[in-house]
Design an enzyme around this catalytic site. Structure first.
Site, PDB file in Angstrom:
ATOM      1  CB  SER A   1     -74.544  58.419-107.168  1.00  0.00           C
ATOM      2  OG  SER A   1     -75.747  58.105-106.497  1.00  0.00           O
TER       3      SER A   1
ATOM      4  CE1 TYR B   1     -75.918  54.724-111.323  1.00  0.00           C
ATOM      5  CE2 TYR B   1     -76.415  54.901-108.990  1.00  0.00           C
ATOM      6  CZ  TYR B   1     -76.263  55.493-110.229  1.00  0.00           C
ATOM      7  OH  TYR B   1     -76.439  56.852-110.364  1.00  0.00           O
TER       8      TYR B   1
HETATM    9  N1  LIG Z   1     -81.108  60.285-111.669  1.00  0.00           N
HETATM   10  C1  LIG Z   1     -80.641  60.111-110.454  1.00  0.00           C
HETATM   11  O1  LIG Z   1     -81.414  59.943-109.473  1.00  0.00           O
HETATM   12  C2  LIG Z   1     -79.159  60.135-110.212  1.00  0.00           C
HETATM   13  C3  LIG Z   1     -78.706  60.193-108.883  1.00  0.00           C
HETATM   14  C4  LIG Z   1     -77.344  60.221-108.645  1.00  0.00           C
HETATM   15  C5  LIG Z   1     -76.450  60.197-109.699  1.00  0.00           C
HETATM   16  N2  LIG Z   1     -76.916  60.129-110.989  1.00  0.00           N
HETATM   17  C6  LIG Z   1     -75.919  60.127-112.057  1.00  0.00           C
HETATM   18  O2  LIG Z   1     -76.123  61.269-112.866  1.00  0.00           O
HETATM   19  C7  LIG Z   1     -75.521  61.049-114.150  1.00  0.00           C
HETATM   20  C8  LIG Z   1     -76.509  61.474-115.225  1.00  0.00           C
HETATM   21  O3  LIG Z   1     -77.619  60.578-115.208  1.00  0.00           O
HETATM   22  P1  LIG Z   1     -79.131  61.056-115.300  1.00  0.00           P
HETATM   23  O4  LIG Z   1     -79.824  60.558-114.094  1.00  0.00           O
HETATM   24  O5  LIG Z   1     -79.194  62.475-115.675  1.00  0.00           O
HETATM   25  O6  LIG Z   1     -79.641  60.097-116.501  1.00  0.00           O
HETATM   26  P2  LIG Z   1     -80.042  60.399-118.019  1.00  0.00           P
HETATM   27  O7  LIG Z   1     -80.186  59.046-118.639  1.00  0.00           O
HETATM   28  O8  LIG Z   1     -81.201  61.327-118.075  1.00  0.00           O
HETATM   29  O9  LIG Z   1     -78.753  61.131-118.600  1.00  0.00           O
HETATM   30  C9  LIG Z   1     -77.566  60.422-118.843  1.00  0.00           C
HETATM   31  C10 LIG Z   1     -77.105  60.706-120.266  1.00  0.00           C
HETATM   32  O10 LIG Z   1     -75.866  59.992-120.459  1.00  0.00           O
HETATM   33  C11 LIG Z   1     -75.896  59.497-121.786  1.00  0.00           C
HETATM   34  N3  LIG Z   1     -75.005  58.344-121.913  1.00  0.00           N
HETATM   35  C12 LIG Z   1     -75.168  57.088-121.431  1.00  0.00           C
HETATM   36  N4  LIG Z   1     -74.150  56.315-121.821  1.00  0.00           N
HETATM   37  C13 LIG Z   1     -73.321  57.080-122.558  1.00  0.00           C
HETATM   38  C14 LIG Z   1     -72.114  56.844-123.241  1.00  0.00           C
HETATM   39  N5  LIG Z   1     -71.532  55.616-123.260  1.00  0.00           N
HETATM   40  N6  LIG Z   1     -71.518  57.876-123.886  1.00  0.00           N
HETATM   41  C15 LIG Z   1     -72.088  59.100-123.897  1.00  0.00           C
HETATM   42  N7  LIG Z   1     -73.254  59.381-123.288  1.00  0.00           N
HETATM   43  C16 LIG Z   1     -73.864  58.381-122.627  1.00  0.00           C
HETATM   44  C17 LIG Z   1     -77.346  59.097-122.028  1.00  0.00           C
HETATM   45  O11 LIG Z   1     -77.645  59.025-123.421  1.00  0.00           O
HETATM   46  C18 LIG Z   1     -78.089  60.212-121.318  1.00  0.00           C
HETATM   47  O12 LIG Z   1     -78.430  61.261-122.212  1.00  0.00           O
HETATM   48  C19 LIG Z   1     -75.165  59.568-114.191  1.00  0.00           C
HETATM   49  O13 LIG Z   1     -73.775  59.436-113.951  1.00  0.00           O
HETATM   50  C20 LIG Z   1     -75.967  58.981-113.052  1.00  0.00           C
HETATM   51  O14 LIG Z   1     -75.400  57.828-112.546  1.00  0.00           O
HETATM   52  C21 LIG Z   1     -78.256  60.098-111.260  1.00  0.00           C
END
Ligand SMILES: NC(=O)c1ccc[n+]([C@@H]2O[C@H](COP(=O)([O-])OP(=O)(O)OC[C@H]3O[C@@H](n4cnc5c(N)ncnc54)[C@H](O)[C@@H]3O)[C@@H](O)[C@H]2O)c1
Length: 281
Positions: free
Chosen positions: A142, A156
Site C-alpha cells: 500500500s 495496518y
Molecule cells: N482499498 C484500498 O484503498 C487499498 C489501498 C492500498 C492497498 N490495499 C490493499 O489491497 C489488497 C486488497 O484489498 P481490497 O482493498 O481490494 O479489499 P477487498 O476486501 O475488496 O478485497 C480483499 C479480499 O481478500 C480476501 N481475504 C481477506 N482475508 C483473507 C484470507 N485470510 N484468506 C484469503 N482471502 C482473504 C477478502 O475476502 C476479499 O475478497 C489488500 O492487501 C489491501 O490492504 C487496499
C-alpha cells in the site's frame, strides 16, 4: 514476461476489489487465472466474469493464514493449469485503533494475513519458478507501506511496511534466478476492505470517527484501473507500483524527516559513506 497470453496467474484475495481488478486485467490480456479467497459468492462471480471474457479460471476457497490451505490451492492450480507464471499475493485486511490499545489477537490476525500471507504464497509457488528460472511475484502492500499516513491505522501501516520490506528483499534475492518481483502500493481504491476491517480498542460510539473521511474517499479510484496499472507494470518489470500522483507528493514531504536525519549523520561522519547498493527497480 513479454505478454500474458496463455500465462498462468494466481491472485489471492481475487474475489473482490483490487485482486478482482488484477484478475480481470490479466484475463483480458489472455492469462488463465486461479483465485483464492474466503468469500465464496464473490469467487463464483469473478470466475464467471473471467469466463465471460473468454478466459479460463479456477476459484478456490482458501485462507491465506493456513499453510495447508495455501499448499492445497497451489496443488489445485497445478492440477488445472500445469504451472504458475505470475503470483499476485494480494489478500489483505485492515485493523483500525490506537496502537496502545489494539488487542493482541487483532495484531496477530493482521500480521498473519498481510505479512505471513505473502510468505506462504511465496513458499508455495516460488520454488518452482526458481527451478524454471522464470516467473514474477506481485505483493500488494500500500502507499501505507512507505508512508505512515494516519495515526488511526497503526496495525495496518505496520503490516504494510513489513510487506514493502519483504518485497524488496525478495526482489534482490530472486533477481539472479530470473524471477521478478513488484510491490503494489495503491492509494485509496473503492473496494470492500471496510467489510472485513476490525476496530480494536475503539469504543463502539466512536467508531465512525475512525472510518475514512469522505473527502479522502473522493480520491479513490476503481479497482479495474489498478488492475490495468499492475498488468502494464509487470510487463515493464517495474518494482514499485504507485497509483496516485498526490501520494507521491505527500511521500516526498514525509521523507524529508528521514533526509534531515540522514544529513545529520553524514555530516557527523568522519569518512564519506560508500554507496554500494543500487536501487532495486
Ligand atoms: N482499498 C484500498 O484503498 C487499498 C489501498 C492500498 C492497498 N490495499 C490493499 O489491497 C489488497 C486488497 O484489498 P481490497 O482493498 O481490494 O479489499 P477487498 O476486501 O475488496 O478485497 C480483499 C479480499 O481478500 C480476501 N481475504 C481477506 N482475508 C483473507 C484470507 N485470510 N484468506 C484469503 N482471502 C482473504 C477478502 O475476502 C476479499 O475478497 C489488500 O492487501 C489491501 O490492504 C487496499
Amino acid at each position: 514476461m513479454k505478454s500474458f497470453e496463455n500465462q498462468v496467474a494466481v491472485v489471492t484475495g481475487g474475489a473482490s476489489g483490487i485482486g478482482r481488478g488484477i484478475a480481470l486485467a490479466l484475463a483480458g490480456r489472455g492469462a488463465h487465472v486461479a483465485l483464492a479467497d474466503l468469500h465464496e459468492a464473490r469467487l463464483a462471480e469473478t470466475v464467471a466474469a473471467i469466463e465471460a471474457l473468454g478466459g479460463k479460471a479456477l476459484g478456490l476457497r482458501c485462507d491465506v493464514t493456513s499453510d495447508a490451505e495455501v499448499e492445497g490451492f497451489r496443488d489445485a492450480t497445478l492440477a488445472r493449469f500445469g504451472r504458475v507464471d505470475l503470483l499476485c499475493n494480494n489478500a489483505g485486511v485492515s485493523v483500525l485503533g490506537p496502537c496502545e490499545r489494539v488487542e493482541m489477537a487483532d495484531w496477530q490476525w493482521i500480521l498473519d494475513v498481510n505479512v505471513l500471507g505473502l510468505v506462504r504464497g511465496v513458499r508455495a509457488f516460488v520454488p518452482a519458478m526458481v527451478e524454471r528460472g522464470a516467473g514474477h511475484v506481485v505483493n500488494t502492500a500500500s502507499v501505507a507501506g512507505i508512508w505512515a499516513y494516519s495515526w488511526d491505522a497503526g496495525p495496518y501501516i505496520t503490516s504494510k511496511f513489513a510487506a514493502y520490506g519483504y518485497s524488496e528483499v525478495l526482489a534482490r534475492s530472486l533477481r539472479p534466478h530470473g524471477v521478478g518481483v513488484s510491490v503494489l502500493c495503491p492509494g485509496l481504491v473503492s473496494t470492500n476492505l471496510g467489510e472485513t476491517a476490525r476496530f480494536s480498542g475503539v469504543p463502539a460510539e466512536r467508531r465512525a470517527e475512525w472510518l475514512y473521511f469522505p473527502e479522502e474517499m473522493r480520491d479513490a479510484i476503481a479497482p479495474e484501473a489498478v488492475g490495468e496499472i499492475v498488468a502494464e507494470a509487470v510487463l515493464k518489470k517495474q518494482f514499485a507500483i504507485f497509483t496516485h500522483a498526490h501520494d507521491a507528493e505527500r511521500f516526498r514531504t514525509w521523507r524529508l524527516d528521514i533526509e534531515r536525519s540522514l544529513d545529520d549523520v553524514i555530516a557527523a561522519s568522519p569518512k564519506p559513506p560508500r554507496l554500494d547498493r543500487p536501487p532495486v527497480g
